[in-house]
Design a protein around this motif. Sequence first.
Motif, short mmCIF file in Angstrom:
data_model
loop_
_atom_site.label_atom_id
_atom_site.label_comp_id
_atom_site.label_asym_id
_atom_site.label_seq_id
_atom_site.Cartn_x
_atom_site.Cartn_y
_atom_site.Cartn_z
N PRO A 19 48.25 98.01 62.60
CA PRO A 19 48.51 97.74 61.18
C PRO A 19 49.54 96.64 60.92
CG PRO A 19 49.69 99.71 61.86
CD PRO A 19 48.87 99.27 63.05
N SER A 20 50.22 96.13 61.94
CA SER A 20 51.22 95.10 61.70
C SER A 20 51.35 94.16 62.89
CB SER A 20 52.59 95.73 61.39
OG SER A 20 53.11 96.39 62.51
N ASP A 21 51.79 92.93 62.60
CA ASP A 21 52.13 91.94 63.61
C ASP A 21 53.54 91.46 63.34
OD1 ASP A 21 49.93 91.80 65.28
OD2 ASP A 21 48.86 90.40 63.98
N ILE A 22 54.31 91.23 64.40
CA ILE A 22 55.71 90.81 64.26
C ILE A 22 55.91 89.53 65.06
CG2 ILE A 22 58.13 91.47 64.54
CD1 ILE A 22 57.20 94.39 64.63
N TYR A 23 56.56 88.53 64.42
CA TYR A 23 56.81 87.25 65.06
C TYR A 23 58.30 86.93 64.98
CZ TYR A 23 51.79 86.80 64.46
OH TYR A 23 50.43 87.02 64.48
N ARG A 24 58.88 86.59 66.12
CA ARG A 24 60.30 86.23 66.18
C ARG A 24 60.43 84.71 66.31
NH1 ARG A 24 64.98 88.89 67.72
NH2 ARG A 24 63.77 90.76 68.15
N PHE A 25 61.35 84.12 65.54
CA PHE A 25 61.56 82.67 65.62
C PHE A 25 63.02 82.37 65.31
CE2 PHE A 25 60.53 83.63 61.25
CZ PHE A 25 61.38 82.82 60.50
N ASN A 26 63.42 81.13 65.57
CA ASN A 26 64.78 80.71 65.22
C ASN A 26 64.78 79.29 64.68
OD1 ASN A 26 65.07 78.90 67.58
ND2 ASN A 26 65.11 80.80 68.74
N LEU A 27 65.87 78.93 64.02
CA LEU A 27 66.09 77.58 63.49
C LEU A 27 67.28 76.98 64.22
CD1 LEU A 27 65.73 78.30 59.66
CD2 LEU A 27 63.96 77.57 61.25
N ASP A 28 67.15 75.72 64.65
CA ASP A 28 68.22 75.10 65.42
C ASP A 28 69.17 74.27 64.56
OD1 ASP A 28 66.47 73.10 64.81
OD2 ASP A 28 66.29 72.31 66.85
N GLU A 29 68.84 74.10 63.27
CA GLU A 29 69.71 73.37 62.36
C GLU A 29 69.38 73.76 60.93
OE1 GLU A 29 67.43 69.19 61.53
OE2 GLU A 29 68.53 69.32 63.41
N ASN A 30 70.19 73.28 59.98
CA ASN A 30 69.97 73.59 58.57
C ASN A 30 68.67 72.95 58.12
OD1 ASN A 30 70.99 75.10 56.53
ND2 ASN A 30 72.43 73.57 55.80
N ARG A 31 67.68 73.74 57.74
CA ARG A 31 66.35 73.23 57.43
C ARG A 31 65.76 73.90 56.19
NH1 ARG A 31 63.30 71.03 61.77
NH2 ARG A 31 64.38 71.01 63.78
N ASP A 32 64.82 73.18 55.57
CA ASP A 32 63.85 73.84 54.69
C ASP A 32 62.88 74.57 55.60
OD1 ASP A 32 65.05 72.46 52.64
OD2 ASP A 32 63.28 71.31 52.07
N PHE A 33 62.51 75.79 55.23
CA PHE A 33 61.43 76.43 55.99
C PHE A 33 60.66 77.37 55.09
CE2 PHE A 33 64.09 80.12 56.40
CZ PHE A 33 63.22 81.17 56.67
N SER A 34 59.40 77.56 55.43
CA SER A 34 58.51 78.39 54.62
C SER A 34 57.60 79.20 55.54
CB SER A 34 57.64 77.53 53.70
OG SER A 34 58.43 76.69 52.88
N ILE A 35 57.16 80.34 55.03
CA ILE A 35 56.17 81.18 55.71
C ILE A 35 55.01 81.37 54.73
CG2 ILE A 35 55.74 83.35 56.89
CD1 ILE A 35 58.76 83.71 57.14
N PHE A 36 53.81 81.06 55.17
CA PHE A 36 52.62 81.19 54.34
C PHE A 36 51.67 82.18 55.00
CE2 PHE A 36 54.28 76.91 54.00
CZ PHE A 36 54.32 76.68 52.63
#
Length: 264
Positions: free
Chosen positions: A188-205
């Motif tokens: 019923p679910s999927d989980i994704y781990r990520f990181n940002l290496d600097e101050n950024r715009d970011f979006s999840i669609f």
Amino acid sequence: MFAFALAARSASVALAKRGFIKKVKILQISLAEVIFLWETNFSLGNFTGTTNRSGSLSESNPIENYNFTVNQTSDFILGLRNLTADADVSGGRALNNNGFIEFDEEIDTSEQQGTVDESLNLKLTPGNYLAKVYLFEDGKNTPDNLDLSLNFLATPTQALGKSLAGATNVGTLNGIDPLTGTLNNAKPSDIYRFNLDENRDFSIFLDGVGNNTNLQLIQDFNNNQIIDSGEVINTATASYTNSGVIAYNRHLFCACPIANRNQL
């Protein structure tokens, strides 16, 4: 079947696309004048709830900084009203606690033309922050009436205690990372781990779903691999006709955030 995309842009790329340089002011001032450019600093401490601050901006007091601490993931709303000259506001994370917002600390700004009211609406994770009010028009004076509100974001009851173990590690975001998969009763679910290496715009669609599907952005602050209170930073819902979108302007996560997608 679903389609899932994580997108990140560096701060330098984001400038042109988000209209960062909306108003340009050319300053011709000496080094001595730069040294004596006054800023007034106020401390709101461990701020929660709502408060109002009133003051005035002028050539001798062109900038007011409000320092505050967030202890739990929260909605932060700032409004600046009753202006008689052009003034703007910005919000940023105090990474080095030097009393002012540096370029890589800024999260968002409001730069309306003239005396139009300014406003910011940010989702903030635990940490130290600054709200900056500053005069744009040289030689002008204006009162500034500032409304500030900070309210904790409640973690959805159904998310509390859920395990984050086994998350797919996407790594450091750089550009667009598309992911696809399938949800069903057995999964019923999927989980994704990520990181940002600097101050950024970011979006999840999240799109291409057959049924209503919930999208959550989680930060595991204590790294215990479990969703605790205050760790669901934002949520969105995707449907057959509409995408689910979570977006942040120039945000820096100090720990690995996690995207969780599950059927409702």
